[in-house]
Design a protein around this motif. Structure first.
Motif, mmCIF file in Angstrom:
data_model
loop_
_atom_site.group_PDB
_atom_site.id
_atom_site.type_symbol
_atom_site.label_atom_id
_atom_site.label_comp_id
_atom_site.label_asym_id
_atom_site.label_seq_id
_atom_site.Cartn_x
_atom_site.Cartn_y
_atom_site.Cartn_z
ATOM 1 N N UNK A 44 -18.584 -40.100 -10.768
ATOM 2 C CA UNK A 44 -19.964 -39.694 -11.072
ATOM 3 C C UNK A 44 -20.803 -39.427 -9.824
ATOM 4 N N UNK A 45 -20.221 -38.725 -8.870
ATOM 5 C CA UNK A 45 -20.945 -38.307 -7.673
ATOM 6 C C UNK A 45 -20.999 -36.784 -7.640
ATOM 7 N N UNK A 46 -22.190 -36.257 -7.541
ATOM 8 C CA UNK A 46 -22.390 -34.807 -7.462
ATOM 9 C C UNK A 46 -22.990 -34.502 -6.095
ATOM 10 N N UNK A 47 -22.290 -33.712 -5.295
ATOM 11 C CA UNK A 47 -22.724 -33.422 -3.929
ATOM 12 C C UNK A 47 -23.122 -31.962 -3.814
ATOM 13 N N UNK A 48 -24.291 -31.746 -3.246
ATOM 14 C CA UNK A 48 -24.744 -30.385 -2.946
ATOM 15 C C UNK A 48 -25.056 -30.332 -1.450
ATOM 16 N N UNK A 70 -33.299 -31.867 -7.848
ATOM 17 C CA UNK A 70 -33.535 -33.226 -8.336
ATOM 18 C C UNK A 70 -32.567 -34.232 -7.755
ATOM 19 N N UNK A 71 -32.309 -34.128 -6.456
ATOM 20 C CA UNK A 71 -31.366 -35.038 -5.803
ATOM 21 C C UNK A 71 -31.865 -36.477 -5.859
ATOM 22 N N UNK A 72 -30.937 -37.409 -5.870
ATOM 23 C CA UNK A 72 -31.278 -38.828 -5.804
ATOM 24 C C UNK A 72 -31.432 -39.303 -4.356
ATOM 25 N N UNK A 73 -30.769 -38.616 -3.438
ATOM 26 C CA UNK A 73 -30.801 -39.033 -2.040
ATOM 27 C C UNK A 73 -30.564 -37.817 -1.156
ATOM 28 N N UNK A 74 -31.260 -37.788 -0.028
ATOM 29 C CA UNK A 74 -31.132 -36.704 0.937
ATOM 30 C C UNK A 74 -30.583 -37.304 2.227
ATOM 31 N N UNK A 75 -29.429 -36.800 2.665
ATOM 32 C CA UNK A 75 -28.783 -37.329 3.862
ATOM 33 C C UNK A 75 -28.580 -36.189 4.855
ATOM 34 N N UNK A 76 -29.252 -36.269 5.990
ATOM 35 C CA UNK A 76 -29.191 -35.224 7.005
ATOM 36 C C UNK A 76 -28.374 -35.720 8.201
ATOM 37 N N UNK A 77 -27.358 -34.941 8.581
ATOM 38 C CA UNK A 77 -26.410 -35.342 9.613
ATOM 39 C C UNK A 77 -26.714 -34.582 10.906
ATOM 40 N N UNK A 78 -26.866 -35.310 12.010
ATOM 41 C CA UNK A 78 -27.202 -34.704 13.302
ATOM 42 C C UNK A 78 -26.455 -35.397 14.433
ATOM 43 N N UNK A 79 -26.484 -34.755 15.602
ATOM 44 C CA UNK A 79 -26.103 -35.383 16.870
ATOM 45 C C UNK A 79 -27.297 -35.286 17.803
ATOM 46 N N UNK A 80 -27.344 -36.129 18.810
ATOM 47 C CA UNK A 80 -28.470 -36.222 19.727
ATOM 48 C C UNK A 80 -28.150 -35.567 21.065
ATOM 49 N N UNK A 81 -29.158 -35.394 21.896
ATOM 50 C CA UNK A 81 -28.997 -34.963 23.285
ATOM 51 C C UNK A 81 -30.229 -35.393 24.061
ATOM 52 N N UNK A 82 -30.018 -35.707 25.333
ATOM 53 C CA UNK A 82 -31.167 -36.066 26.171
ATOM 54 C C UNK A 82 -30.954 -35.550 27.597
ATOM 55 N N UNK A 138 -37.377 -37.272 -2.687
ATOM 56 C CA UNK A 138 -36.486 -38.410 -2.919
ATOM 57 C C UNK A 138 -36.324 -39.193 -1.615
ATOM 58 N N UNK A 139 -35.696 -40.351 -1.680
ATOM 59 C CA UNK A 139 -35.393 -41.095 -0.461
ATOM 60 C C UNK A 139 -34.533 -40.236 0.459
ATOM 61 N N UNK A 140 -34.831 -40.315 1.761
ATOM 62 C CA UNK A 140 -34.120 -39.467 2.713
ATOM 63 C C UNK A 140 -33.826 -40.243 3.990
#
Length: 454
Positions: A44-48, A70-82, A138-140
Motif C-alpha cells: 500500500x505504497x504509492x510513489x510519485x 494529495x500526497x501524504x509526505x513530500x521527500x526532497x533528495x539533495x546533495x550539499x556543496x560549500x 503536507x509534511x515535507x
C-alpha cells in the motif's frame, strides 16, 4: 501511503557539482532506488516522482503537483556543496514548525534511520524557508546527503552500492514513520508472463512478433521444452501484478490474436496449457522474463549513452539456463548503469567486476561486449551449479575454476561471495530487477492512456 519523491534540480539545473559529479544525477539515482525498494517490498505504497529522468522541473511545478495529487509526505533528495572542506549529512523542515509538530516527529525518525547507515558526519536536524518546505500542504522533509565537492563524501556518492545504502536508510525511516507493512516474504516473487502464442516453427513465432510490433506491443521469442518437444514461445510482457498482466493479455486479444495466455513463475497457467514448472524468481538458474528492449530502455532512461547489451544476456542466459534479466540487473549494479564510475573502465567490457579489487587491479578485460557478457553468465553458472559447462561457447571467464562450484543457487546467496564484505549484495540486484518490472507496468499505463486519448 502516498509519497511524493522529489530528486532536486535536473535538466538545465545541474545543482551542486564537484569531483566529476553533478548533484542532479546523484539524487535522481538515489530517488529511483528509494522508489524501487518501496514498491517492491512494502504494501500500500504509492510513489510519485517530480522527475524520473534528467528533465527541468520548476519548484512551483513540483509543489503544485504534490498538492494536487494529495500526497501524504513530500521527500526532497539533495546533495550539499560549500568550499570542499565541509562534510556530512543534514535534513530540513520548514522554519515555521515547532519541534513538537507532526512534521518534526517525522524528521526525528527519518534522521535517526538515515544517520544509522550513511557513514557521514551528523550535522544535525535543521529548519529553513525552502520553497518545497514552505509551499507544500503536507509534511515535507529535505535531505542533504553529503557534500559533493568534498573528496571523501564524493567518493562515497560515486559508489552505486553506497547510494543503495542511502536509499535503504530513507526507506527505513519512511517505514518506521508511517508504519509501513512489508509484503509477505516468499521464496521467490510471483511474476506473470504474457505468452502471445507457442509455435514449433521459429518462423511462425517471428511472424507473431512482427504482428505484435505492428500493433505497438513489444515481444520476444523464448524456447521451452514441453513433453520432450521444443516450442518457440512469444512473450509479450512480464508483470508482478496479475491485473496488469491480464490487461496486457486483453490488449493482445483485441488485435485478433486468440491463442494468448498467462504463465506464472510457479508453473500455473492462465489457460491450462500444460507448461512445465517455471523457476523460482530468486534463483540464479531459470528463464529470462523481461525483453531486451525493456532492459535497454530502462538503463537508457538513466544513462542515455549506455550501450545496448541486453540481447546478449537473453541469448547466453537462455543457453546456460541463467536468469539473463537478473544478470543484466547485476551488471547495472556493478557498472553504475554502464557509466563505469568505479575502478573498471568501459573499454574492459567487464560488466560484473570480474577480478576487480582496487585501482591497481581493475580486473579482467574482454575483446568485445558480447564476450564480456558471456564471461559474466559463465561465472554465474559456476556459482549456481556443479554441472559441467556446456561446450558450444569457449570458456572466457578467467575465474571460473576459482569458484566453489554450486555454492550459491540464489542471488542473495552471492552475499559475501561475489561482493566481499556485505550482506545485501543480492538484494541490491533484485531491487534493480524489480525496478525494471515496475517500468514495464509504467509502459502499460502509457499504452492505456494513449488508447483512451484516441
Amino acid at each position: 501511503m502516498k509519497l511524493y519523491l522529489d530528486p532536486g534540480h535536473g535538466g538545465s539545473d545541474t545543482g551542486a557539482s564537484g569531483n566529476g559529479l553533478d548533484e542532479k544525477h546523484i539524487v535522481l539515482d538515489i530517488a529511483r532506488r528509494i522508489r524501487d525498494i518501496l514498491v517492491s517490498e512494502y504494501e500500500n505504497v504509492n510513489v510519485r516522482m517530480s522527475r524520473t529522468d534528467d528533465s527541468t522541473v520548476s519548484l512551483s511545478q513540483r509543489t503544485n503537483d504534490a498538492n494536487a495529487w494529495g500526497a501524504d509526505y513530500y521527500l526532497s533528495i539533495h546533495c550539499n556543496a560549500f568550499n570542499g572542506s565541509a562534510t556530512g549529512y543534514e535534513d530540513y523542515i520548514h522554519i515555521s514548525l515547532s519541534d513538537s509538530s507532526q512534521t518534526a516527529e517525522y524528521q526525528d525518525i527519518m534522521h535517526e534511520e538515515i544517520t544509522k547507515v550513511n557513514q557521514l558526519r551528523d550535522r544535525g536536524q535543521k529548519k529553513a524557508n525552502f520553497h518545497v518546505l514552505r509551499e507544500t500542504t503536507m509534511s515535507a522533509l529535505l535531505t542533504e546527503n553529503g557534500f559533493i565537492d568534498n573528496v571523501n563524501d564524493a567518493d562515497l556518492l560515486r559508489d552505486p552500492s553506497y547510494r543503495q545504502t542511502l536509499a535503504r536508510g530513507h526507506v527505513n525511516g519512511l517505514a518506521s514513520a508511517f508504519s509501513l507493512q512489508r509484503k509477505e516474504e516468499e521464496p521467490g516473487a510471483t511474476i506473470y508472463k504474457v505468452i502471445a502464442g507457442s509455435f514449433q516453427s521459429r518462423d511462425n513465432a517471428r511472424n507473431r512478433v512482427n504482428e505484435l510490433q505492428s500493433n505497438g506491443i513489444e515481444s520476444f521469442i523464448t524456447m521451452v521444452t514441453i513433453s520432450g518437444e521444443q516450442w518457440y514461445r512469444v512473450q509479450a510482457g512480464a508483470f508482478s501484478n496479475q491485473e496488469n498482466a491480464e490487461r496486457r493479455l486483453q490488449e493482445i486479444r483485441n488485435t485478433g490474436i486468440e491463442d494468448a495466455f498467462i504463465v506464472t513463475d510457479n508453473g500455473e497457467s492462465g489457460n491450462g496449457d500444460g507448461s512445465q514448472e517455471e523457476p523460482n524468481g530468486y534463483s540464479i538458474l531459470g528463464e529470462t522474463f523481461l525483453s531486451p528492449e525493456l532492459m535497454n530502455r530502462y538503463v537508457k532512461d538513466i544513462y542515455s549513452h549506455a550501450i545496448e547489451i541486453a540481447s546478449y544476456y537473453l541469448t547466453f542466459g537462455a543457453y546456460y539456463g541463467v536468469r539473463g534479466d537478473i544478470a543484466f540487473a547485476q551488471a547495472m549494479h556493478e557498472t553504475d548503469y554502464l557509466r563505469f564510475t568505479g575502478i573498471v573502465e568501459p573499454e574492459q567490457n567487464n560488466f560484473c567486476g570480474l577480478g576487480a579489487t582496487d585501482s591497481s587491479n581493475p580486473g579482467a578485460s574482454f575483446a568485445t561486449p558480447e564476450e564480456g557478457v558471456l564471461a559474466h553468465i559463465q561465472h554465474l553458472y559456476a556459482y549456481a551449479t556443479t554441472d559441467d559447462l556446456p561446450d558450444e561457447y569457449p570458456l572466457v571467464d578467467p575465474r571460473f575454476d576459482l569458484v566453489s562450484r554450486g555454492s550459491a543457487s540464489t542471488w542473495t546467496g552471492l552475499n559475501g561471495k561475489w561482493a566481499v564484505p556485505g550482506n545485501d549484495y543480492g538484494q541490491s540486484i533484485l531491487d534493480i530487477y524489480h525496478g525494471m518490472i515496475n517500468s514495464s507496468i509504467e509502459d502499460l499505463e502509457e499504452v492505456r492512456q494513449a488508447i483512451r486519448d484516441v
